[in-house]
Design a protein around this motif. Structure first.
Motif, mmCIF file in Angstrom:
data_model
loop_
_atom_site.group_PDB
_atom_site.id
_atom_site.type_symbol
_atom_site.label_atom_id
_atom_site.label_comp_id
_atom_site.label_asym_id
_atom_site.label_seq_id
_atom_site.Cartn_x
_atom_site.Cartn_y
_atom_site.Cartn_z
ATOM 1 N N LEU A 265 0.840 -1.211 0.000
ATOM 2 C CA LEU A 265 0.000 0.000 0.000
ATOM 3 C C LEU A 265 0.872 1.257 0.000
ATOM 4 C CD1 LEU A 265 -2.862 -1.002 2.485
ATOM 5 C CD2 LEU A 265 -2.962 -0.928 -0.010
ATOM 6 N N ASN A 266 1.958 1.244 0.765
ATOM 7 C CA ASN A 266 2.879 2.387 0.765
ATOM 8 C C ASN A 266 3.472 2.605 -0.620
ATOM 9 O OD1 ASN A 266 2.587 3.056 3.441
ATOM 10 N ND2 ASN A 266 4.465 2.045 4.109
ATOM 11 N N ALA A 267 3.867 1.502 -1.273
ATOM 12 C CA ALA A 267 4.486 1.608 -2.592
ATOM 13 C C ALA A 267 3.494 2.204 -3.589
ATOM 14 C CB ALA A 267 4.970 0.234 -3.049
ATOM 15 N N THR B 231 9.773 -3.105 -4.148
ATOM 16 C CA THR B 231 10.479 -1.982 -4.744
ATOM 17 C C THR B 231 9.503 -1.188 -5.604
ATOM 18 O OG1 THR B 231 12.437 -1.368 -6.014
ATOM 19 C CG2 THR B 231 11.379 -3.415 -6.637
ATOM 20 N N ASP B 232 9.655 0.137 -5.579
ATOM 21 C CA ASP B 232 8.742 0.969 -6.368
ATOM 22 C C ASP B 232 9.527 2.020 -7.134
ATOM 23 O OD1 ASP B 232 8.848 3.618 -4.873
ATOM 24 O OD2 ASP B 232 8.151 2.343 -3.233
ATOM 25 N N THR B 233 8.870 2.627 -8.106
ATOM 26 C CA THR B 233 9.493 3.714 -8.873
ATOM 27 C C THR B 233 8.809 5.026 -8.504
ATOM 28 O OG1 THR B 233 7.955 3.178 -10.639
ATOM 29 C CG2 THR B 233 10.169 2.271 -10.840
ATOM 30 N N TYR C 10 4.671 8.808 12.375
ATOM 31 C CA TYR C 10 5.302 9.666 11.367
ATOM 32 C C TYR C 10 4.614 9.405 10.036
ATOM 33 C CZ TYR C 10 8.337 11.723 7.959
ATOM 34 O OH TYR C 10 8.794 12.482 6.903
ATOM 35 N N THR C 11 4.010 10.427 9.481
ATOM 36 C CA THR C 11 3.343 10.281 8.192
ATOM 37 C C THR C 11 3.463 11.563 7.396
ATOM 38 O OG1 THR C 11 1.264 9.702 7.088
ATOM 39 C CG2 THR C 11 1.074 10.980 9.108
ATOM 40 N N THR C 12 3.469 11.431 6.056
ATOM 41 C CA THR C 12 3.431 12.611 5.192
ATOM 42 C C THR C 12 2.116 12.627 4.407
ATOM 43 O OG1 THR C 12 4.564 11.361 3.462
ATOM 44 C CG2 THR C 12 5.949 12.695 4.924
ATOM 45 N N LYS C 13 1.203 11.731 4.824
ATOM 46 C CA LYS C 13 -0.048 11.616 4.061
ATOM 47 C C LYS C 13 -1.193 12.250 4.831
ATOM 48 C CE LYS C 13 1.746 7.225 2.573
ATOM 49 N NZ LYS C 13 1.619 5.757 2.644
ATOM 50 N N PRO C 14 -2.065 12.972 4.123
ATOM 51 C CA PRO C 14 -3.184 13.633 4.807
ATOM 52 C C PRO C 14 -4.047 12.653 5.618
ATOM 53 C CG PRO C 14 -3.179 14.157 2.447
ATOM 54 C CD PRO C 14 -2.051 13.215 2.685
ATOM 55 N N LEU D 204 -1.911 7.361 9.152
ATOM 56 C CA LEU D 204 -1.758 7.263 10.604
ATOM 57 C C LEU D 204 -0.281 7.252 10.964
ATOM 58 C CD1 LEU D 204 -4.118 4.596 12.198
ATOM 59 C CD2 LEU D 204 -4.002 7.038 12.642
ATOM 60 N N GLY D 205 0.523 6.836 10.020
ATOM 61 C CA GLY D 205 1.952 6.714 10.294
ATOM 62 C C GLY D 205 2.289 5.504 11.141
ATOM 63 N N MET D 206 1.443 4.492 11.088
ATOM 64 C CA MET D 206 1.669 3.298 11.906
ATOM 65 C C MET D 206 2.120 2.091 11.089
ATOM 66 S SD MET D 206 1.361 4.063 14.963
ATOM 67 C CE MET D 206 1.298 2.458 15.750
ATOM 68 N N GLY D 207 1.913 2.138 9.774
ATOM 69 C CA GLY D 207 2.177 0.968 8.936
ATOM 70 C C GLY D 207 3.598 0.429 9.099
ATOM 71 N N LEU D 208 4.584 1.290 8.915
ATOM 72 C CA LEU D 208 5.972 0.825 8.968
ATOM 73 C C LEU D 208 6.427 0.546 10.388
ATOM 74 C CD1 LEU D 208 7.825 2.947 6.248
ATOM 75 C CD2 LEU D 208 7.108 0.547 6.151
ATOM 76 N N SER D 209 5.899 1.304 11.329
ATOM 77 C CA SER D 209 6.277 1.078 12.720
ATOM 78 C C SER D 209 5.812 -0.308 13.175
ATOM 79 C CB SER D 209 5.688 2.220 13.558
ATOM 80 O OG SER D 209 5.290 1.772 14.800
HETATM 81 N N1 ATP Z 1 7.482 3.272 -0.623
HETATM 82 C C1 ATP Z 1 7.526 4.509 -0.109
HETATM 83 N N2 ATP Z 1 7.890 5.578 -0.888
HETATM 84 C C2 ATP Z 1 7.938 6.817 -0.381
HETATM 85 N N3 ATP Z 1 7.659 7.128 0.905
HETATM 86 C C3 ATP Z 1 7.306 6.121 1.719
HETATM 87 C C4 ATP Z 1 7.228 4.771 1.263
HETATM 88 N N4 ATP Z 1 6.862 3.995 2.316
HETATM 89 C C5 ATP Z 1 6.731 4.828 3.366
HETATM 90 N N5 ATP Z 1 6.987 6.111 3.028
HETATM 91 C C6 ATP Z 1 6.980 7.284 3.910
HETATM 92 O O1 ATP Z 1 6.980 6.831 5.247
HETATM 93 C C7 ATP Z 1 5.845 7.378 5.945
HETATM 94 C C8 ATP Z 1 5.408 6.397 6.996
HETATM 95 O O2 ATP Z 1 4.853 5.229 6.391
HETATM 96 P P1 ATP Z 1 3.811 4.366 7.226
HETATM 97 O O3 ATP Z 1 3.379 3.219 6.394
HETATM 98 O O4 ATP Z 1 4.384 4.082 8.555
HETATM 99 O O5 ATP Z 1 2.603 5.364 7.455
HETATM 100 P P2 ATP Z 1 1.555 5.913 6.392
HETATM 101 O O6 ATP Z 1 1.585 5.099 5.149
HETATM 102 O O7 ATP Z 1 1.794 7.378 6.249
HETATM 103 O O8 ATP Z 1 0.188 5.688 7.145
HETATM 104 P P3 ATP Z 1 -0.466 4.272 7.507
HETATM 105 O O9 ATP Z 1 -0.498 4.235 8.986
HETATM 106 O O10 ATP Z 1 -1.796 4.327 6.871
HETATM 107 O O11 ATP Z 1 0.364 3.190 6.912
HETATM 108 C C9 ATP Z 1 4.830 7.662 4.865
HETATM 109 O O12 ATP Z 1 3.911 8.666 5.248
HETATM 110 C C10 ATP Z 1 5.729 8.122 3.713
HETATM 111 O O13 ATP Z 1 6.107 9.473 3.883
#
Ligand code: ATP
Ligand code: MG
Length: 231
Positions: free
Chosen positions: A131-133, A167-169, A186-190, A193-198
């Protein structure tokens, strides 16, 4: 993370479930039609019913896959086939990728060993990475909307590791903020939640593995999940 991922997936789920439902409805009408003949065409009606059963099972499978993905069952460690985990997630994201015109490529090596883990948690990691990609590609031109997921086996630090890389482009990550992407909230998306990667990184660590990010030489980034291979 669950709430956001669910929100983003709701449209995909609706799309996936809608197909078997439409087929059930069409076959139901056809069956009634066959029975309305004088004498009733029982064999044709039976075929319509068989198709209805198959389609309801398909719909049920989609629902139970999603329930497993979102449930909060206690962690259950079993021998997991990482390729099967990826294959289980692909149908959940496929329609979202199609809708956003993001090409999704999967390259799974046949010889990947199993890992000891919780399949549901590992599916969540794959889901988050995909989903992030897709998000990272969203605003770019068609040639920059490409995501690949690959599995392989690696050897290092005296052990075998199963690697799952996404991997993404996409638009990439500013080196100044790269250190923060695994932080909670930490998120840059409106709507992020910034929880996915954590959450994904803590799942990787709980499995004795690691989750790392590296920029690609040209565009986008690669997220790599490495898990200890089972002997
Ligand atoms: N593949 C990617 N390319 C560019 N930026 C990314 C990528 N994956 C993560 N990021 C950056 O890392 C931030 C944190 O990602 P994370 O998945 O933790 O939260 P999120 O996607 O913003 O929200 P969510 O909680 O819905 O996943 C993103 O907001 C984005 O700025
Ligand atoms: Mg995310």
């Amino acid at each position: 993370m669950r709430v956001t991922a669910l929100g983003e997936l709701a449209a995909s789920i609706a799309h996936e479930v809608n197909q078997p439902l439409a087929a059930i409805s069409a076959n139901g009408s056809a069956g009634l039609n066959w029975l309305g003949f004088d004498p009733p065409r029982v064999q044709n009606a039976r075929e319509a019913l068989v198709a209805i059963v198959a389609d309801s099972e398909r719909a049920g499978d989609i629902i139970s896959r999603i329930r497993r993905l979102l449930s909060r069952c206690p962690s259950e460690r079993t021998a997991c086939d990482v390729n099967a985990i990826v294959s289980g997630v692909l149908p959940l994201v496929r329609s979202q990728f199609e809708r956003e015109h993001v090409a999704l490529d999967a390259e799974m090596r046949a010889d990947v060993p199993t890992v000891l883990g919780d399949a549901v948690q590992l599916q969540q990691v794959v889901l988050n990475l995909l989903l992030n990609a897709a998000d990272a590609c969203r605003e770019l031109g068609p040639e920059r909307r490409r995501v690949a997921v690959r599995t392989s086996v690696e050897h290092g630090r005296g052990a075998a590791w199963v690697a799952l890389v996404v991997t993404d482009t996409g638009k990439g990550i500013d080196p100044a903020t790269a250190g923060r992407i695994f932080e909670a909230f930490y998120t840059t998306k409106p709507e992020g939640l910034g929880m996915g990667l954590s959450i994904s990184r803590s799942i990787a660590l709980r499995h004795g593995g690691q989750l790392t990010m590296a920029p690609n030489p040209d565009y986008g980034v690669t997220l790599s999940l490495r898990l200890p291979a089972q002997a």
